[in-house]
Design a protein around this motif. Structure first.
Motif, PDB file in Angstrom:
ATOM      1  N   SER A 197       0.817  -1.210   0.000  1.00  0.00           N
ATOM      2  CA  SER A 197       0.000   0.000   0.000  1.00  0.00           C
ATOM      3  C   SER A 197       0.852   1.261   0.000  1.00  0.00           C
ATOM      4  CB  SER A 197      -0.934   0.013   1.213  1.00  0.00           C
ATOM      5  OG  SER A 197      -1.819  -1.091   1.156  1.00  0.00           O
ATOM      6  N   ALA A 198       2.009   1.195   0.652  1.00  0.00           N
ATOM      7  CA  ALA A 198       2.869   2.375   0.715  1.00  0.00           C
ATOM      8  C   ALA A 198       3.506   2.682  -0.631  1.00  0.00           C
ATOM      9  CB  ALA A 198       3.953   2.171   1.779  1.00  0.00           C
ATOM     10  N   ALA A 199       3.773   1.643  -1.421  1.00  0.00           N
ATOM     11  CA  ALA A 199       4.555   1.812  -2.653  1.00  0.00           C
ATOM     12  C   ALA A 199       3.929   2.781  -3.655  1.00  0.00           C
ATOM     13  CB  ALA A 199       4.798   0.448  -3.293  1.00  0.00           C
ATOM     14  N   PRO A 200       2.631   2.649  -3.997  1.00  0.00           N
ATOM     15  CA  PRO A 200       2.063   3.563  -5.003  1.00  0.00           C
ATOM     16  C   PRO A 200       2.030   5.016  -4.558  1.00  0.00           C
ATOM     17  CG  PRO A 200       0.645   1.648  -4.680  1.00  0.00           C
ATOM     18  CD  PRO A 200       1.650   1.640  -3.582  1.00  0.00           C
ATOM     19  N   PRO A 204       5.058   8.790  -6.104  1.00  0.00           N
ATOM     20  CA  PRO A 204       4.792  10.195  -6.446  1.00  0.00           C
ATOM     21  C   PRO A 204       5.452  11.184  -5.493  1.00  0.00           C
ATOM     22  CG  PRO A 204       2.787   8.900  -6.578  1.00  0.00           C
ATOM     23  CD  PRO A 204       3.817   8.016  -5.947  1.00  0.00           C
ATOM     24  N   ALA A 205       5.696  10.767  -4.248  1.00  0.00           N
ATOM     25  CA  ALA A 205       6.341  11.678  -3.294  1.00  0.00           C
ATOM     26  C   ALA A 205       7.846  11.772  -3.533  1.00  0.00           C
ATOM     27  CB  ALA A 205       6.063  11.209  -1.865  1.00  0.00           C
ATOM     28  N   ILE A 206       8.470  10.650  -3.900  1.00  0.00           N
ATOM     29  CA  ILE A 206       9.919  10.624  -4.094  1.00  0.00           C
ATOM     30  C   ILE A 206      10.304  11.135  -5.482  1.00  0.00           C
ATOM     31  CG2 ILE A 206      11.939   9.105  -4.197  1.00  0.00           C
ATOM     32  CD1 ILE A 206      10.887   9.550  -1.402  1.00  0.00           C
ATOM     33  N   GLY A 207       9.425  10.933  -6.480  1.00  0.00           N
ATOM     34  CA  GLY A 207       9.737  11.298  -7.856  1.00  0.00           C
ATOM     35  C   GLY A 207      10.211  12.732  -8.032  1.00  0.00           C
ATOM     36  N   PRO A 208       9.431  13.734  -7.575  1.00  0.00           N
ATOM     37  CA  PRO A 208       9.878  15.121  -7.751  1.00  0.00           C
ATOM     38  C   PRO A 208      11.156  15.440  -6.979  1.00  0.00           C
ATOM     39  CG  PRO A 208       7.517  15.016  -7.318  1.00  0.00           C
ATOM     40  CD  PRO A 208       8.061  13.644  -7.053  1.00  0.00           C
ATOM     41  N   LEU A 209      11.384  14.737  -5.867  1.00  0.00           N
ATOM     42  CA  LEU A 209      12.604  14.955  -5.088  1.00  0.00           C
ATOM     43  C   LEU A 209      13.838  14.562  -5.895  1.00  0.00           C
ATOM     44  CD1 LEU A 209      14.246  15.435  -2.503  1.00  0.00           C
ATOM     45  CD2 LEU A 209      13.529  13.175  -1.711  1.00  0.00           C
ATOM     46  N   ILE A 210      13.807  13.362  -6.479  1.00  0.00           N
ATOM     47  CA  ILE A 210      14.924  12.912  -7.312  1.00  0.00           C
ATOM     48  C   ILE A 210      14.998  13.728  -8.596  1.00  0.00           C
ATOM     49  CG2 ILE A 210      15.861  10.947  -8.590  1.00  0.00           C
ATOM     50  CD1 ILE A 210      14.407   9.118  -6.616  1.00  0.00           C
ATOM     51  N   GLY A 211      13.837  13.932  -9.215  1.00  0.00           N
ATOM     52  CA  GLY A 211      13.786  14.610 -10.506  1.00  0.00           C
ATOM     53  C   GLY A 211      14.293  16.035 -10.470  1.00  0.00           C
ATOM     54  N   ILE A 340       9.261  15.516   1.105  1.00  0.00           N
ATOM     55  CA  ILE A 340       9.725  14.535   2.100  1.00  0.00           C
ATOM     56  C   ILE A 340       8.678  14.257   3.178  1.00  0.00           C
ATOM     57  CG2 ILE A 340      11.397  14.142   3.958  1.00  0.00           C
ATOM     58  CD1 ILE A 340      13.528  15.369   2.170  1.00  0.00           C
ATOM     59  N   PRO A 341       8.036  15.267   3.804  1.00  0.00           N
ATOM     60  CA  PRO A 341       7.014  14.948   4.816  1.00  0.00           C
ATOM     61  C   PRO A 341       5.863  14.113   4.260  1.00  0.00           C
ATOM     62  CG  PRO A 341       7.659  17.236   4.996  1.00  0.00           C
ATOM     63  CD  PRO A 341       8.273  16.720   3.727  1.00  0.00           C
ATOM     64  N   LEU A 342       5.502  14.331   3.005  1.00  0.00           N
ATOM     65  CA  LEU A 342       4.453  13.511   2.382  1.00  0.00           C
ATOM     66  C   LEU A 342       4.872  12.046   2.377  1.00  0.00           C
ATOM     67  CD1 LEU A 342       1.711  13.693   0.812  1.00  0.00           C
ATOM     68  CD2 LEU A 342       3.070  13.804  -1.273  1.00  0.00           C
ATOM     69  N   ALA A 343       6.134  11.787   1.988  1.00  0.00           N
ATOM     70  CA  ALA A 343       6.640  10.407   1.963  1.00  0.00           C
ATOM     71  C   ALA A 343       6.740   9.836   3.372  1.00  0.00           C
ATOM     72  CB  ALA A 343       8.005  10.371   1.283  1.00  0.00           C
ATOM     73  N   VAL A 344       7.170  10.650   4.334  1.00  0.00           N
ATOM     74  CA  VAL A 344       7.273  10.184   5.726  1.00  0.00           C
ATOM     75  C   VAL A 344       5.887   9.851   6.274  1.00  0.00           C
ATOM     76  CG1 VAL A 344       7.903  10.859   8.078  1.00  0.00           C
ATOM     77  CG2 VAL A 344       9.416  11.430   6.169  1.00  0.00           C
ATOM     78  N   GLY A 345       4.898  10.655   5.916  1.00  0.00           N
ATOM     79  CA  GLY A 345       3.523  10.375   6.350  1.00  0.00           C
ATOM     80  C   GLY A 345       3.015   9.056   5.805  1.00  0.00           C
ATOM     81  N   VAL A 346       3.321   8.768   4.540  1.00  0.00           N
ATOM     82  CA  VAL A 346       2.924   7.487   3.938  1.00  0.00           C
ATOM     83  C   VAL A 346       3.584   6.329   4.681  1.00  0.00           C
ATOM     84  CG1 VAL A 346       3.108   6.063   1.876  1.00  0.00           C
ATOM     85  CG2 VAL A 346       2.442   8.458   1.670  1.00  0.00           C
ATOM     86  N   CYS A 347       4.896   6.440   4.938  1.00  0.00           N
ATOM     87  CA  CYS A 347       5.616   5.368   5.651  1.00  0.00           C
ATOM     88  C   CYS A 347       5.051   5.170   7.055  1.00  0.00           C
ATOM     89  CB  CYS A 347       7.107   5.695   5.726  1.00  0.00           C
ATOM     90  SG  CYS A 347       7.975   5.555   4.162  1.00  0.00           S
ATOM     91  N   PRO A 413       0.363  15.089   7.372  1.00  0.00           N
ATOM     92  CA  PRO A 413      -0.972  14.494   7.614  1.00  0.00           C
ATOM     93  C   PRO A 413      -1.646  14.013   6.336  1.00  0.00           C
ATOM     94  CG  PRO A 413      -1.001  16.860   8.041  1.00  0.00           C
ATOM     95  CD  PRO A 413       0.428  16.482   7.859  1.00  0.00           C
ATOM     96  N   VAL A 414      -1.376  14.689   5.200  1.00  0.00           N
ATOM     97  CA  VAL A 414      -1.955  14.228   3.945  1.00  0.00           C
ATOM     98  C   VAL A 414      -1.427  12.829   3.616  1.00  0.00           C
ATOM     99  CG1 VAL A 414      -2.095  14.638   1.466  1.00  0.00           C
ATOM    100  CG2 VAL A 414      -2.313  16.547   3.044  1.00  0.00           C
ATOM    101  N   GLY A 415      -0.107  12.649   3.680  1.00  0.00           N
ATOM    102  CA  GLY A 415       0.483  11.335   3.420  1.00  0.00           C
ATOM    103  C   GLY A 415       0.026  10.297   4.425  1.00  0.00           C
TER     104      GLY A 415
END
Length: 520
Positions: A197-200, A204-211, A340-347, A413-415
């Motif tokens: 569930s976390a993967a999808p 999208p959260a990590i993509g713009p960070l790397i990109g 990053i907080p979006l990704a941390v929220g998902v995790c 909180p969104v993540g």
């Protein structure tokens, strides 16, 4: 309720014996007496898994099951990553090809449209041919079409190849839930499902960070070369290490082998003798999702809710550059860090998923093994408020002169709310529609993908015309309005299901055992 929506309910007739695929037998066969089309009495030996059968994916070693789980979860992560990583390079691409930003954004839109179109073909293919061949063939096509995207000399080439790649790469998103159901028993599935569930949402959260940093240092074309590298790597791992997991496919291959070895033509599977007519199968796959979407209030409202959430995710790809690059005059690299907080929220929410699963198992016992589907909505009723809270924080901390930390932390909180909502919605649809669940999930996936694809095309204009604060507040109010949906179905879902043509019938006498106190 232990119902698997990924068995062949849509390809087999109503008289087919699904127990062949769900039970292990001492002899490896179930005797089936039937009448042939010519009126003769026929005895078939339905091939099953034997007790503790090593070919049954559920009996594979825990280490190998986790390996397969991680491979397909990483596939989903890469699929989502590919949808978002190109965002920081949109402006550079638009300048090089001499097109508007809206046309350049079609490279995201067409890719995400593929997430809605691909499953309509790949789901039925997997139920006929098996999971592995669909994974390998579609992902292979997607890998190939990353190359012309990176080398494209004009926008037309890039958009066409991006559309093909999006359709092809959608298969993992479609099939992963079924693969996990193939591998894990119901009581074991909580943690693997949390990982998946976390993967999808991580992608999208990590993509713009790397990109952001990659586009700055190497240019926008390297955003596509990176997609080729990571998708090619997971494709090789998948091809050489992951076996077929779909029980009907494994047993059909075994039946063919037994017929060849013994000469006994009575060794068969339901897939071979009890299929629906082709025209009926096509109708179920192509028409049934839309019958459910527009004819079932539960499917319609939950699909709209998930579409709003999915749209928010893709709106962020455009809203963050507007707020940070235009408003604060940042570069693309630091803007990517704001995800990053979006990704941390998902995790973080993924870490809590096993606790949610444990709570549901208590309810399962409390209702004597037959809880109403509405019990699946409890996590949704709590987590739905995290989305508007995060959006309001992001909205009113997005003034150019306000410190970046406030708007950045709005993503947490969104993540955090995403996974609880996503899993609860899926589980509620599965429990409500049972044998129709695959079609209900297909309807949801189609609508959310279409809406997610559309949002990137108007987000910039919306933020420019409404202003950063009110554009984000509008999204917050919309998500707050959607919070009424799980409460509505929790209190009135049983009444609504009674009037449904497709919802499963539940035993109304299944009530909590008053002698048991599970403290929920």
């Amino acid at each position: 309720m232990n119902h698997d929506p990924d068995l062949a309910y849509r390809t087999l007739s109503r008289d087919a014996n699904i127990a062949e695929y769900t039970q292990e037998t001492a002899t490896g066969q179930i005797i089936k007496h039937t009448v042939s089309r010519t009126g003769e009495n026929v005895k078939y030996k339905l091939v099953t898994f034997k007790i503790d059968d090593p070919e049954n994916p559920k009996n594979w070693s825990k280490a190998y099951k986790w390996w397969v789980t991680m491979v397909i979860a990483i596939m989903c992560f890469i699929v989502a990553l590919c949808s978002s990583i190109i965002t920081p390079g949109i402006d550079d691409m638009a300048r090089e090809f001499g097109v508007s930003e809206e046309v350049a954004l079609l490279s995201i839109t067409l890719f995400v449209v593929g997430f809605g179109l691909g499953p309509m073909a790949f789901a039925p293919m997997s139920e006929v041919l098996g999971r592995r061949i669909v994974y390998v063939s579609t992902l292979g096509v997607s890998v190939i079409f990353h190359i012309p995207c990176a080398l494209s000399k004009n926008i037309q080439t890039l958009l066409v190849c991006r559309a093909i790649s999006g359709i092809a790469i959608s298969a993992p998103m479609t099939l992963v839930g079924g693969s996990l159901a193939d591998l894990w028993k119901n009581e074991e599935r909580g943690v693997p499902m949390a990982v998946f569930s976390a993967a999808p949402f991580m992608g999208p959260a990590i993509g713009p960070l790397i990109g952001g940093y990659l586009a700055n240092s190497n240019g926008w074309r390297w955003l596509y070369w990176l997609q080729l590298i990571v998708s090619g790597a997971i494709y090789a791992i998948l091809t050489f290490t992951v076996k077929e997991t779909y029980a009907p496919k494994i047993l059909t291959d075994r039946a063919k082998r037994l017929r060849k070895e013994t000469g006994d033509m009575s060794y068969v599977t339901e897939e071979e003798i009890d299929r629906r007519p082709f025209s009926e199968t096509v109708k179920i796959f192509c028409v049934r999702p839309f019958q459910l979407l527009f004819g079932e209030l539960i499917v319609l409202l939950l699909s709209l809710y998930m579409s709003v959430l999915y749209g928010l995710l893709y709106m962020f790809f455009v809203a963050y550059p507007v707020v940070y690059e235009e408003g604060k005059h940042w570069d693309r690299g630091p803007t990517g860090l704001m995800f990053i907080p979006l990704a941390v929220g998902v995790c973080s929410s993924a870490c809590f998923s096993p606790l949610v699963n444990a709570h549901y198992l208590k309810l399962h016992k409390k209702y004597n093994g037959n809880p109403p589907p509405e019990m699946r909505l409890i996590p949704m009723m709590f987590s739905c408020f995290f989305i508007p809270i995060g959006l309001f924080i992001f909205a009113w901390c997005s003034y150019p002169n306000v410190h970046w930390a406030g708007s950045m932390m709005g993503g947490f909180p969104v993540g955090f709310g995403f996974i609880f909502l996503y899993n609860a919605c899926n589980n509620y649809l599965v429990d409500t529609y049972q044998s129709q669940a695959a079609s209900a999930l297909a309807a949801k996936t189609f609508l959310r993908s279409m809406w997610g694809a559309a949002t990137v095309l108007f987000t910039t204009q919306m933020y420019h015309k409404m202003g950063y604060q009110w554009a984000s507040s509008f999204l917050a109010f919309l998500s707050l309005l959607c919070c009424a949906i799980p409460f509505c179905f929790y209190f009135f879902g049983a009444r609504i299901r009674k009037h449904s043509k497709f919802a499963a019938v539940y035993d109304e006498n299944a009530v909590p055992d008053p002698e048991k106190n599970y403290g929920h």
